[in-house]
Design an enzyme around this catalytic site. Structure first.
Site, PDB file in Angstrom:
ATOM      1  CG  ASP A 201     -53.830  -6.351   0.762  1.00 39.24           C
ATOM      2  OD1 ASP A 201     -53.382  -6.509  -0.396  1.00 39.24           O
ATOM      3  OD2 ASP A 201     -54.354  -7.262   1.420  1.00 39.24           O
ATOM      4  CD  GLU A 204     -53.535  -5.418  -6.169  1.00 37.50           C
ATOM      5  OE1 GLU A 204     -52.629  -5.982  -5.540  1.00 37.50           O
ATOM      6  OE2 GLU A 204     -54.628  -5.105  -5.659  1.00 37.50           O
ATOM      7  CG  ASP A 286     -53.770 -13.156  -0.643  1.00 34.29           C
ATOM      8  OD1 ASP A 286     -53.038 -12.569   0.163  1.00 34.29           O
ATOM      9  OD2 ASP A 286     -54.920 -12.773  -0.944  1.00 34.29           O
TER      10      ASP A 286
END
Length: 638
Positions: A201, A204, A286
């Site tokens: 996760d 980015e 999310d």
């Protein structure tokens, strides 16, 4: 599409840095574009079968006892699942590759206990590293110079993420990638097991205290030979490089167990780039427990799929906030058709395991997940096709029907492979849904076998009544799909179960389809150790023959692999008459000498039992034929 006489607005592409490279793919069909795109960037990896089952996740399952209670809960309520996930709270102070020994005192015992039920676990390892002296990952990364540097090119870039003050591994540097891959070894990640997989996760990368919540555009990366590159040139690829490292880490870990039988990685990512489909599944991030987020998941996943990222999903139930029983039911009924099927929730939400919203809701979710597991052979076969050809697993209707302009904007109805049309219920309080059925195709209700109305000229919308238990699914005429119908606790329990074939005839009485099977876990298929069979119904004859071989892969016929699964039921939709008799003849048995108990007699003709079900479906009971043998079933209508 630009029609004659129409003008178009100009399109402007702007890049902050570097050169914009445009690739034009001529098609002319969506399928051709998909194939051309996969030629450029690669096809999706072949996932291990267990990853296509249900994945159960929460931020966070709090302890060993909590995990085992959830695992037991699925069994107690007769609900299948395959993978239990642990978010960041399982670690020691958000230090990845560690465990919180207060709540998880003996991690290997937990992992092995879950594995003893035929299930796996996933732990999270985000790319930021807590800056704490004595934490081996940080100490090594700092000493080796494997962190992304600040704009001065010398000091480590620092920012805030889940652990607090953190630095980020410079995955652009191959030496850093190789080092990070070694962290997944059993000698380094000592409290992991072969049944532990990885969630990446925040790649980015997310930097909580930075402009636009991401890395400084002037931060500096280094190549393996020391050349500097500013982050602004690499930002969109940072997550991709992290996946390359994690994927290699799983390969190296598997080699520690067996240098010749390498198991396939299973990795989930939030960030990706062109080519990331070769390494990981991805999810849409999310979302919220709201009806519009359920609705939006359908076009999002279809778009990602035809962008050559086949293994995609959205959090079932919504990550933020609390879904009510109706939304939770409808989301599961839609989510079982996502290529990646996972329920996930925020730590501040109410617990929402499938049995916590009342018996009725539990029953609906159980039925939905049972359908997902029934369809696993079909999904796995479609992932094989995706891996070998680039074809998406789910796709918008225009992909299969590219000449129908009326379908170009349809988002709520979609295809799974070539053979299933799905229209989830995505509106609160719905008592009916509008199902779009493409023309010049025969459609059958998957649940009842009823033949649906159709036209030869244009698509039609059929108003279909629904209840809370309804999942509108339709078989496409001309296609044969494989399923398994014995409800097990996980996909591992289905390995030797028999298949059911659904033979949906088109208007000319024809149908074809295939099934793929291997050991479900390793790369042995690359050596030809798999089964790929094509079933064809034509002129009243159903045949089983080897599928065409795949370029670069040995012919399965030349290997020792054999599937001993049988087909214990065949359902034929759309026969115009009641058969007079149905017989079977083996044309060629299983591979000689592999298993004497599974040999079959060739040339002998056997009479099969069958019955006519409601809506004209013919059910052939116990044909006693092997999926990996050549045979012909004759349906005599005279």
């Amino acid at each position: 599409k630009v029609l004659p006489g129409e003008t178009t607005n100009s399109v402007k592409y702007r890049s902050e840095v570097g050169i914009v490279n445009l690739f034009f793919m001529p098609g002319p069909t969506p399928a051709a574009v998909q194939s051309q795109h996969s030629y450029l960037t690669g096809t999706g990896f072949l996932p291990p079968l267990f990853s296509l089952g249900h994945n159960q996740c929460r931020w966070n399952y709090r302890s060993t006892d909590d995990c085992l209670d959830v695992d037991t809960g699925f069994d107690t309520h007769n609900i299948p699942y395959d993978v239990l996930w642990l978010d960041i709270e399982h670690t020691d102070g958000k230090k990845y590759f560690t465990w919180d020994h207060h709540n998880f005192p003996k991690p290997k015992e937990l992992l092995n206990k879950i594995a003893s039920h035929g299930r796996k676990m996933v732990t999270i390892t985000d790319p930021h590293v807590k800056r704490e002296s004595g934490y081996h990952v940080h100490d090594e990364a700092h000493a080796k110079g494997f962190y992304v540097k600040s704009s001065n090119g010398q000091s480590d870039f620092e920012g805030h993420c889940w652990p607090g003050t953190s630095s980020w591994v410079d995955f652009y540097n191959k030496n850093a990638r190789d080092w990070y891959a070694s962290k997944y070894s059993f000698g380094s990640y000592t409290e992991s097991t072969p049944d532990t997989y990885t969630w990446v996760d925040m790649n980015e990368p997310s930097v909580f205290n930075a402009h636009q919540v991401t890395m400084d555009r002037n931060a500096v990366h280094h190549t393996a030979d020391g050349k500097q590159v500013a982050h602004k040139y690499l930002h969109n690829m940072y997550g991709h490089y992290s996946l390359m490292s994690v994927f290699e880490g799983h390969i190296l870990r598997s080699r520690e167990i067996s240098p010749t039988k390498i198991n396939r990685p299973f990795i989930l990512t939030r960030s990706f780039f062109a080519g990331s489909q070769r390494y990981a599944a991805m999810w849409t991030g999310d979302n919220m427990a709201q009806w519009d987020h359920l609705k939006k998941s359908l076009p999002m996943l279809q778009t990602l799929s035809i962008s050559n990222f086949p293994f995609t999903g959205a959090d079932i139930g919504g990550f933020f906030f609390n879904p009510d029983a109706e939304l939770m039911t409808r989301w599961f009924q839609a989510g079982i058709f996502y290529p990646f099927c996972r329920a996930h929730a925020h730590l501040e939400t109410k617990r929402r395991e499938p049995w916590l919203m009342g018996e009725e809701t539990t029953g609906h979710i159980r039925d939905a997940l049972a359908l997902r597991y029934t369809l696993l052979p079909y999904y796995y076969t479609n992932f094989w096709k995706s891996h070998t050809s680039g074809a998406p697993v789910i796709r918008p209707l225009f992909y299969n029907f590219p000449t129908e302009e009326a379908l170009f904007d349809e988002q709520n109805t979609f295809m799974v492979g070539d053979g299933l049309l799905v229209r989830p219920v995505i509106d609160q309080g719905a008592s009916s849904v509008s199902v779009v059925l493409p023309p010049q195709t025969q459609w059958y209700d998957f649940n009842t076998g009823a033949m649906m109305p159709t036209t030869s000229s244009s698509s039609i919308s059929v108003d279909v009544p629904v209840t809370m238990s309804s999942i509108p699914v339709y078989l496409r005429g001309g296609v044969i799909i494989p399923t398994k119908h014995r409800l097990r606790r996980s996909s591992a329990g289905m390995a030797f179960d028999p298949y059911t074939l659904h033979v949906a005839l088109d208007a000319d009485g024809r149908a074809s389809g295939s099934v793929f099977a291997d050991d479900s876990l390793s790369f042995d298929y690359q050596q030809g150790l798999y089964t790929d069979r094509t079933f064809t119904f034509l002129g009243g004859e159903l045949t089983n023959r080897p599928s065409p071989t795949v370029a670069g892969v040995p012919d399965p016929a030349s290997t020792t692999y054999v599937s001993t699964n049988k087909i214990d039921r065949i359902l034929i939709y759309g026969l115009r008459k009641v058969p007079v008799a149905i017989t079977v003849q083996y044309d060629q048995g299983l591979k000689a000498g592999l298993n004497a108990a599974n040999t079959v007699k060739t040339d002998a003709v056997s009479l099969l039992q069958f019955e006519m079900l409601d809506n004209g479906v013919v059910s052939i009971r116990k044909p006693d034929v092997y999926v990996d043998a050549e045979w012909t079933i004759y349906v005599n209508l005279e």
